[in-house]
Design an enzyme around this catalytic site. Structure first.
Site, PDB file in Angstrom:
ATOM      1  N   LYS B  81       5.386   3.768   0.403  1.00 45.95           N
ATOM      2  CA  LYS B  81       4.304   2.957   0.967  1.00 45.95           C
ATOM      3  C   LYS B  81       3.807   3.618   2.250  1.00 45.95           C
ATOM      4  CE  LYS B  81       3.604  -1.900   2.381  1.00 45.95           C
ATOM      5  NZ  LYS B  81       4.247  -3.227   2.454  1.00 45.95           N
ATOM      6  N   SER B 156       2.356  -6.803  -0.421  1.00 48.52           N
ATOM      7  CA  SER B 156       1.506  -5.732   0.029  1.00 48.52           C
ATOM      8  C   SER B 156       1.911  -4.361  -0.498  1.00 48.52           C
ATOM      9  CB  SER B 156       1.507  -5.683   1.559  1.00 48.52           C
ATOM     10  OG  SER B 156       2.821  -5.455   2.066  1.00 48.52           O
ATOM     11  N   SER B 180       6.521  -9.146   0.268  1.00 48.51           N
ATOM     12  CA  SER B 180       5.751  -7.948  -0.104  1.00 48.51           C
ATOM     13  C   SER B 180       6.512  -6.879  -0.895  1.00 48.51           C
ATOM     14  CB  SER B 180       5.145  -7.305   1.142  1.00 48.51           C
ATOM     15  OG  SER B 180       4.053  -8.062   1.581  1.00 48.51           O
TER      16      SER B 180
END
Lengths: 60, 474
Positions: B81, B156, B180
């Site tokens: 990420k 996310s 997330s």
């Protein structure tokens, strides 16, 4: 609600675009509804407000 | 064989790499080929570091051939990420504002993965600043769900989930402030583990909300989550919230069955579920019973205040972090994040303090519950992945806001700091559904083991995303 949002934005120093007001109002209204359940809850002096949770929340 | 490699887990690849039956170069080339073929469709990667990955794979191959095998992550392609600081690499947090940000140091978890010999493949898409659960990113475009590209992958950490399940990397890490890691894991049919607060360092990880943020593995299997956690867990002098608690061998814990384990069910977690999700949840309960677990009703009254406490806390902390930019350049945020950040300026200080009081009470109630149960089960999401751009979901005849529903069942783990793992429990209308197990603090080994044993019943029946025939079912 709109006046409160506007006054707070002035105090905190940020500007809200006109197009964002409606959504902001809706979301603030939703939080207000969520808050109703908290108003019904008795929070006492033993419910400490730990702003951070050290080490997994003192569970150990 | 080459194509199949990308769908394999760390647990499957590591023994082959250690035994020199497979080269890291072969695995990395297979992953790069998969990225080249499908990233345009999925938009999982924001930056692909193919040449560096090739060099790292070659180096890993040389080391392994010399007998210097470092362990199970050596030579494994890992995408990350775009929120973890990587020295001298642009790290955007999915934002326009940080589009040229280049950290001067590695995040602690990056240092650990580099030392473990991972092959870094590139940075993965995410919701802007991790402030949302859809991964509909206005600056880089939405990441798409490999099971149906019209659907969100969840967020996310959506890029991490899409990449892992579609074979664009073998494993990944995400961050979890209100779900997330677990939201995208459930939406994409894979495993996501949010460890105990303090188990994994957050140094060098851009914050969304300090007191709720966690770093966790996103993997194909519970075994892989255990492997990754072993590498990234531990005290870090640079992160004062980390713990010195000993780190058990999470992989060793997976050998155990779950006979006699007591798993709690709280009714609050079962409200307003999509029928297909409810059905699979009850099927999972039956499976757990058949594996020897006892299912026990429990009560955690403060769960009814969880969503309020989560919203007030994340709103206030995130807005404090971005206060300067929301004052000086609001137009550089995407609309949803801009509104959330402005909204976070509005609640009173009393509300923030009361939210923390609710957290304290909730922790005590969970502590009490864990005196009589080993884990608590809940659906991860109340629905399967919504369509990209969908704002409202109809659940139990109520029109509910998708953004709120995405985090509703997960935020108690963030509020309390307790560990929670999401594991797939089947498909509903062709889309994955996840269940999650909450554990007691620093007892990740227990929930990893339950997830592993549950996973061994093959609830997904070996199904993988086919992207309407684009990705092969291998």
């Amino acid at each position: 609600m709109k006046e409160f949002i506007y006054q707070t934005s002035l105090r905190m120093g940020f500007t809200i675009q006109e197009e964002d007001f409606e959504m902001l109002e809706k979301r603030l209204e939703a939080i207000k509804k969520l808050r109703n359940s908290v108003e019904d809850t008795t929070l006492g002096e033993n419910d400490m407000a730990l702003v951070n949770i050290p080490n997994g929340g003192d569970f150990a | 064989m080459t194509k199949e490699l990308v769908y394999k887990s760390v647990g499957e690849l590591a023994p082959l790499l250690e035994a020199k039956q497979l080269s890291p170069v072969e695995v990395t080339e297979a992953v790069i080929s998969q990225i080249e073929q499908y990233n345009d469709l999925l938009n999982a990667y924001l930056r692909i570091d193919a040449e560096e990955a090739r060099l790292a794979a070659k180096m890993a191959e040389t080391e392994i051939m010399r007998g210097e095998y470092r362990g199970k992550l050596h030579g494994i392609p890992v995408g990350l990420k775009d929120i973890f600081y990587i020295k001298d690499k642009v790290v955007t947090m999915g934002s326009k504002i940080h589009q040229n940000f280049t950290p001067a140091y590695h995040a602690t978890v990056i240092d650990k993965l580099v030392n473990a010999g991972m092959v870094y493949t590139g940075s993965l898409n995410m919701h802007e600043y991790a402030w949302g659960g859809t991964n509909d990113n206005p600056h880089f475009g939405p990441c798409r769900n490999p099971w149906d590209p019209e659907k969100i992958p969840g967020g996310s950490s959506g890029g991490s989930a899409a990449a892992v399940i579609a074979g664009l990397c073998i494993a990944s890490l995400g961050t979890d402030t209100g779900g997330s890691v677990r939201i995208p894991a459930a939406a994409c049919g894979m495993v996501g583990l949010k460890p105990t607060h303090g188990r994994v360092s957050k140094y060098g990880v851009f914050p969304l909300a300090w007191s709720l943020d966690h770093v966790g593995p996103m993997t194909k299997t519970a075994e892989d989550a255990a492997i990754l956690l072993e590498y990234i867990a531990g005290y870090d002098a640079n992160d004062p919230t980390t713990s010195q608690q000993p780190i058990p061998s999470y992989s060793d814990a997976l050998a155990k069955d779950i006979k006699g384990m007591v798993i709690g069910v709280e009714e609050e977690f079962l409200k307003d579920l999509q029928p297909g999700v409810e059905q699979l949840f009850h099927k999972a309960l039956k499976t757990l019973k058949s594996l020897g677990a006892e299912i026990k009703p429990i009560q955690i009254p403060s769960l009814q205040n969880a969503h309020y406490a989560e919203m007030i806390t994340v709103l206030a902390e995130a807005s404090a972090i971005h206060h300067h930019n929301i004052k000086t350049r609001p137009e550089d945020f995407g609309k949803d994040v801009r509104i959330s950040l402005q909204l976070g300026e509005l609640p009173s200080a009393v509300e923030y303090v009361q939210a923390q009081q609710i957290r304290h009470r909730m922790k005590k109630e969970f502590q009490e519950a864990f005196k009589s149960v080993d884990a608590i089960i809940a659906p991860t999401l109340p629905f399967t992945a919504p369509t990209i751009g969908q704002e409202i979901s109809l659940l139990n005849n109520k029109e509910l806001r998708v953004a709120d529903e995405l985090i509703r069942l997960q935020s108690p783990a963030n509020l309390t700091g307790l560990p929670s793992i999401s594991v797939p429990c089947g498909l509903s209308d062709g889309m994955p559904v996840g269940i999650q197990f909450y554990g007691n603090a620093f007892n990740e080994q227990i929930i990893l083991n339950i997830a592993h044993v549950f996973e061994s019943t093959n609830p997904m029946q070996n199904k993988k995303p086919q992207l309407a025939g684009v990705i092969e079912n291998v």
